[in-house]
Each structure stands twice: as structure tokens, then as C-alpha cells.
Design a protein around this motif. Structure first.
Motif, short mmCIF file in Angstrom:
data_model
loop_
_atom_site.label_atom_id
_atom_site.label_comp_id
_atom_site.label_asym_id
_atom_site.label_seq_id
_atom_site.Cartn_x
_atom_site.Cartn_y
_atom_site.Cartn_z
N PRO A 225 71.31 54.62 46.06
CA PRO A 225 72.46 53.89 45.50
C PRO A 225 73.37 54.83 44.71
CG PRO A 225 70.45 53.41 44.26
CD PRO A 225 70.03 54.17 45.48
N GLU A 226 74.65 54.49 44.68
CA GLU A 226 75.63 55.27 43.93
C GLU A 226 75.65 54.77 42.49
OE1 GLU A 226 80.31 55.58 44.38
OE2 GLU A 226 79.28 56.69 45.97
N VAL A 227 75.18 55.60 41.56
CA VAL A 227 75.07 55.21 40.16
C VAL A 227 76.39 55.45 39.42
CG1 VAL A 227 73.80 55.60 38.01
CG2 VAL A 227 72.61 55.73 40.21
N LEU A 228 77.01 56.61 39.68
CA LEU A 228 78.27 56.97 39.04
C LEU A 228 79.29 57.32 40.12
CD1 LEU A 228 76.88 59.39 36.29
CD2 LEU A 228 77.50 56.99 35.98
N ASP A 229 80.55 56.95 39.91
CA ASP A 229 81.58 57.35 40.85
C ASP A 229 82.20 58.68 40.40
OD1 ASP A 229 83.40 56.79 38.81
OD2 ASP A 229 83.90 54.80 39.62
N ALA A 230 83.19 59.17 41.15
CA ALA A 230 83.78 60.48 40.86
C ALA A 230 84.41 60.53 39.47
CB ALA A 230 84.81 60.83 41.93
N VAL A 236 81.58 62.58 32.40
CA VAL A 236 80.32 63.13 31.91
C VAL A 236 80.44 64.64 31.69
CG1 VAL A 236 77.94 63.63 32.58
CG2 VAL A 236 78.87 61.33 32.90
N ARG A 237 81.17 65.31 32.61
CA ARG A 237 81.31 66.76 32.50
C ARG A 237 82.14 67.19 31.28
NH1 ARG A 237 81.08 66.69 38.34
NH2 ARG A 237 83.28 66.05 38.46
N THR A 238 83.00 66.30 30.78
CA THR A 238 83.91 66.69 29.69
C THR A 238 83.55 66.07 28.34
OG1 THR A 238 85.41 64.87 30.30
CG2 THR A 238 85.82 67.02 31.30
N VAL A 239 82.68 65.11 28.31
CA VAL A 239 82.38 64.42 27.06
C VAL A 239 81.62 65.35 26.10
CG1 VAL A 239 80.17 63.46 27.88
CG2 VAL A 239 81.44 62.29 26.07
N LEU A 270 72.19 64.97 30.14
CA LEU A 270 73.31 65.69 30.75
C LEU A 270 72.84 66.49 31.98
CD1 LEU A 270 75.28 66.93 27.61
CD2 LEU A 270 75.86 65.05 29.17
N ARG A 271 71.61 67.05 31.91
CA ARG A 271 71.08 67.76 33.08
C ARG A 271 70.90 66.81 34.25
NH1 ARG A 271 67.89 70.65 29.38
NH2 ARG A 271 66.12 69.23 29.73
N GLN A 272 70.40 65.61 33.96
CA GLN A 272 70.22 64.62 35.02
C GLN A 272 71.56 64.22 35.63
OE1 GLN A 272 68.15 61.10 33.74
NE2 GLN A 272 67.67 60.46 35.81
N ALA A 273 72.57 64.08 34.78
CA ALA A 273 73.90 63.75 35.28
C ALA A 273 74.47 64.88 36.14
CB ALA A 273 74.84 63.45 34.11
N GLU A 274 74.19 66.11 35.74
CA GLU A 274 74.66 67.26 36.52
C GLU A 274 74.00 67.29 37.90
OE1 GLU A 274 74.96 72.14 36.14
OE2 GLU A 274 74.03 70.94 34.56
N GLU A 275 72.68 67.05 37.91
CA GLU A 275 71.96 67.03 39.19
C GLU A 275 72.48 65.90 40.08
OE1 GLU A 275 67.93 66.62 38.05
OE2 GLU A 275 67.77 68.67 37.24
N TYR A 276 72.74 64.74 39.48
CA TYR A 276 73.29 63.63 40.25
C TYR A 276 74.66 64.01 40.81
CZ TYR A 276 75.34 59.19 41.53
OH TYR A 276 75.96 58.19 42.23
N GLY A 277 75.49 64.70 39.99
CA GLY A 277 76.81 65.10 40.44
C GLY A 277 76.75 66.04 41.64
N GLU A 278 75.78 66.97 41.64
CA GLU A 278 75.61 67.89 42.76
C GLU A 278 75.22 67.12 44.03
OE1 GLU A 278 72.73 70.62 41.36
OE2 GLU A 278 74.14 71.71 40.04
N ARG A 279 74.30 66.17 43.87
CA ARG A 279 73.88 65.37 45.03
C ARG A 279 75.02 64.50 45.53
NH1 ARG A 279 71.60 60.32 45.38
NH2 ARG A 279 71.00 60.23 43.19
N TYR A 280 75.78 63.92 44.61
CA TYR A 280 76.93 63.09 44.96
C TYR A 280 77.93 63.89 45.80
CZ TYR A 280 81.15 60.22 44.17
OH TYR A 280 82.29 59.47 44.33
N ALA A 281 78.22 65.12 45.36
CA ALA A 281 79.17 65.96 46.09
C ALA A 281 78.64 66.32 47.47
CB ALA A 281 79.46 67.23 45.28
#
Length: 325
Positions: A225-230, A236-239, A270-281
Motif C-alpha cells: 500500500p502507498e503510505v505517503l504520496d510524493a 518529510v525530507r525538509t521538516v 526519519l530513516r524509515q521514511a527515507e527507506e520508504y521514499g527510496e522504495r516509492y521512487a
């Protein structure tokens, strides 16, 4: 929908699961579907939580609306006996050949013969009719070999027809290819949203098209499932870290002071969000590659609790909702 549905895919993509779910989806509203296994792994029996399948067509499930799913695990040696009986009426002589090991010898020395027998048995089920002239099965679904072998597996009868210029072997091979290269057949490829399975899918489609075999649809399996959109990922990257800690604290996860419970959660979060961002891309990149293949596609969800019979019916319902029935 074509009457012979061939399901292939790179190992690990869940092609057997998709084939089983497709058989259930196609059997809805009173249809009869035959699910054929050709690799001898008994994966179908495991999915439907039944005993190992013999070399006979056996009912293994009832679909919504009263449809029926039958299954068959094709044994090359027994298929060869069927073939010899059909064309040469060997009877007990054929059984004697099996005892002498001639069947095993033939399928080992001529590996292509094994694929001829497997595809021939499936195509026979497609063409078979009852006494009233109706097809015995509305659909035949084949759990086929992996993508790297699928074109040669399906095209082997073309090679045999070219080698045997006349006689029953030539005629049988031509009859099988008339089914496999007609609109009666569709070859679906199962993939994941990962680079290697997607590349193998693209290569398999190119090979199938080059051999003039009918490519059906792409089925993307185990989609998370898509948890976060672009936009949310960019936020998340800038907060600031302090803002994250304050938000955690406001949510009741401890104080925001350094060393507090909320502060300790910031870096892992934040690490988890980064990993999710890589998978999302990566997943969006692979979706773009699949879109360029210009084929209808379907997506099936990752079942987080594992695959069981209930999950199989859930995936069948997904396929019906997406028009694969």
C-alpha cells in the motif's frame, strides 16, 4: 477472454498463486475452469490445501456463483502413454514400455518431447467437448514455466512440426500450435515492482512477440500500500528534527527534550521514511517501464498475513473487479 490462459513469471513473483486466483476468478457464475500444473512442484495442491494432485482432473474448489475449479498435474510419462494410445493404440504394450523404462528414456533423451507432451495435454483439454458438443471446460489456466523458458516451452511444437514433416506427430504438433498461436490463447506475465522481474518481463514479452505467440496482460503481484504520496515525502525530507520531536510529543509519545522518549524516536522514524521514499521512487520508475510495454496491467495487493485459501479467494475477487473474468 481467451480460453487458454497461460501464466508465467520470474521465479519468486508468485505466478502459481496468480494462476490459481485467475482460475477461481474465471470460474465465477457457474463456469468450469481447469487449472493445469506442468512443473511437478504440487504448488496448486498446497495453495488449495489439498493432497497431492494425481494425473487426473479433480475438482478442488467451488467459485462464487457455483462455478467449479478442477486441477490437473500433468505427468510427462503418463501423457506419453496417452499419446501412444491415441495414435498407435498400443494398449498393454504401452504399459510394458513404461515398465521397461522406455518412457523415461524417451523424455530424458529428447527433452523437447516433454514440453510437447505437456502443451499437448493442455491444448487437448481446451479443445475437448462433451457428447452435447459443449466444451468440457470454459477456461483452461496453465501454471507455466518461468519467463526465461516460456517462449521455447510454448514454441516447441513448431520445432517438432518442422522436424517431423508427415504423420501423426506432425499433425499433433500443428494442431497444438494452431491453439497456442491463436486468439484462443493469452500468455500473461507476473512481475513485482522491482528492477530484475520487470526487466525479465520486458524481455519475455519481446521474445513472445518475436515468436508470434499471443501476449495477454501484465499482472503486478504483491503490491504494497502507498503510505505517503510524493508531496508528503518531500515534506518529510525538509521538516526540522525538532518539529518531528514536538509532533511526537504532542501525540503523547514522550517529552521533546533531548534524551526524551520522543527525541529518541526521531532518527529511526526519519530513516524509515527515507527507506520508504527510496522504495516509492523505485516502484514508480518500474511502473513507468511497464507502461511502455503497451499492455493491459493489473495489480494485486501484498497479503501481509501470508497466503492461505482465504487469501486466494481475495485475490480472485480483485481480478474479477479488475475485469479478468
Amino acid at each position: 477472454m481467451s480460453r487458454l490462459q497461460v501464466v508465467s513469471g520470474k521465479g519468486g513473483t508468485g505466478k502459481t498463486t496468480v494462476a490459481a486466483a485467475l482460475a477461481l476468478a474465471l470460474a465465477t457464475e457457474g463456469k468450469r475452469t481447469l487449472l493445469v500444473e506442468v512443473e511437478g512442484r504440487q504448488g496448486i495442491a498446497q495453495l488449495f490445501e489439498t493432497e497431492a494432485l494425481p494425473y487426473e482432473e479433480r475438482k478442488i474448489a467451488v467459485a462464487p456463483g457455483g462455478g467449479e475449479v478442477y486441477a490437473l498435474a500433468i505427468d510427462p510419462e503418463l501423457a506419453l502413454l496417452d499419446y501412444l494410445q491415441m495414435f498407435y493404440k498400443l494398449g498393454s504394450a504401452g504399459r510394458a514400455l513404461k515398465k521397461l523404462g522406455a518412457i523415461d528414456f524417451a523424455t530424458t533423451v529428447a527433452p523437447g518431447l516433454r514440453d510437447v507432451l505437456l502443451t499437448g495435454k493442455a491444448c487437448e483439454a481446451v479443445r475437448r467437448k462433451d457428447k452435447s458438443g459443449r466444451f468440457a471446460y470454459d477456461y483452461v489456466v496453465m501454471d507455466a514455466p518461468p519467463t526465461g523458458r516460456i517462449t521455447r516451452f510454448l514454441n516447441v511444437n513448431d520445432e517438432v512440426a518442422g522436424l517431423a514433416k508427415i504423420g501423426p506427430i506432425h499433425n499433433q504438433a500443428q494442431a497444438v500450435m494452431r491453439v497456442l498461436k491463436s486468439p484462443e490463447t493469452a500468455v500473461h506475465l507476473v512481475t513485482l515492482l522491482e528492477e530484475m522481474p520487470v526487466q525479465e518481463t520486458a524481455d519475455g514479452i519481446a521474445e513472445l512477440r518475436s515468436a508470434r505467440l499471443p501476449v495477454g496482460r501484465i499482472i503486478v503481484n504483491m503490491v504494497r500500500p502507498e503510505v505517503l504520496d510524493a508531496a508528503e515525502l518531500e515534506l518529510v525530507r525538509t521538516v526540522p528534527r525538532t518539529a518531528v520531536a514536538q509532533s511526537l510529543s504532542a501525540a503523547g509519545l514522550g517529552g521533546a527534550r533531548r534524551g526524551g522518549h520522543a527525541e529518541r524516536l526521531v532518527d529511526p522514524l526519519l530513516r524509515q521514511a527515507e527507506e520508504y521514499g527510496e522504495r516509492y521512487a523505485l516502484e514508480h520508475e518500474q511502473r513507468a517501464v511497464l507502461a511502455e510495454l503497451d499492455l493491459p496491467s493489473h495489480e494485486l495487493p501484498l497479503l501481509t498475513e501470508g497466503m492461505d485459501l482465504a487469501g486466494l479467494y481475495e485475490l480472485a475477487a480483485e481480478l474479477r473487479e479488475q475485469g479478468m473474468s
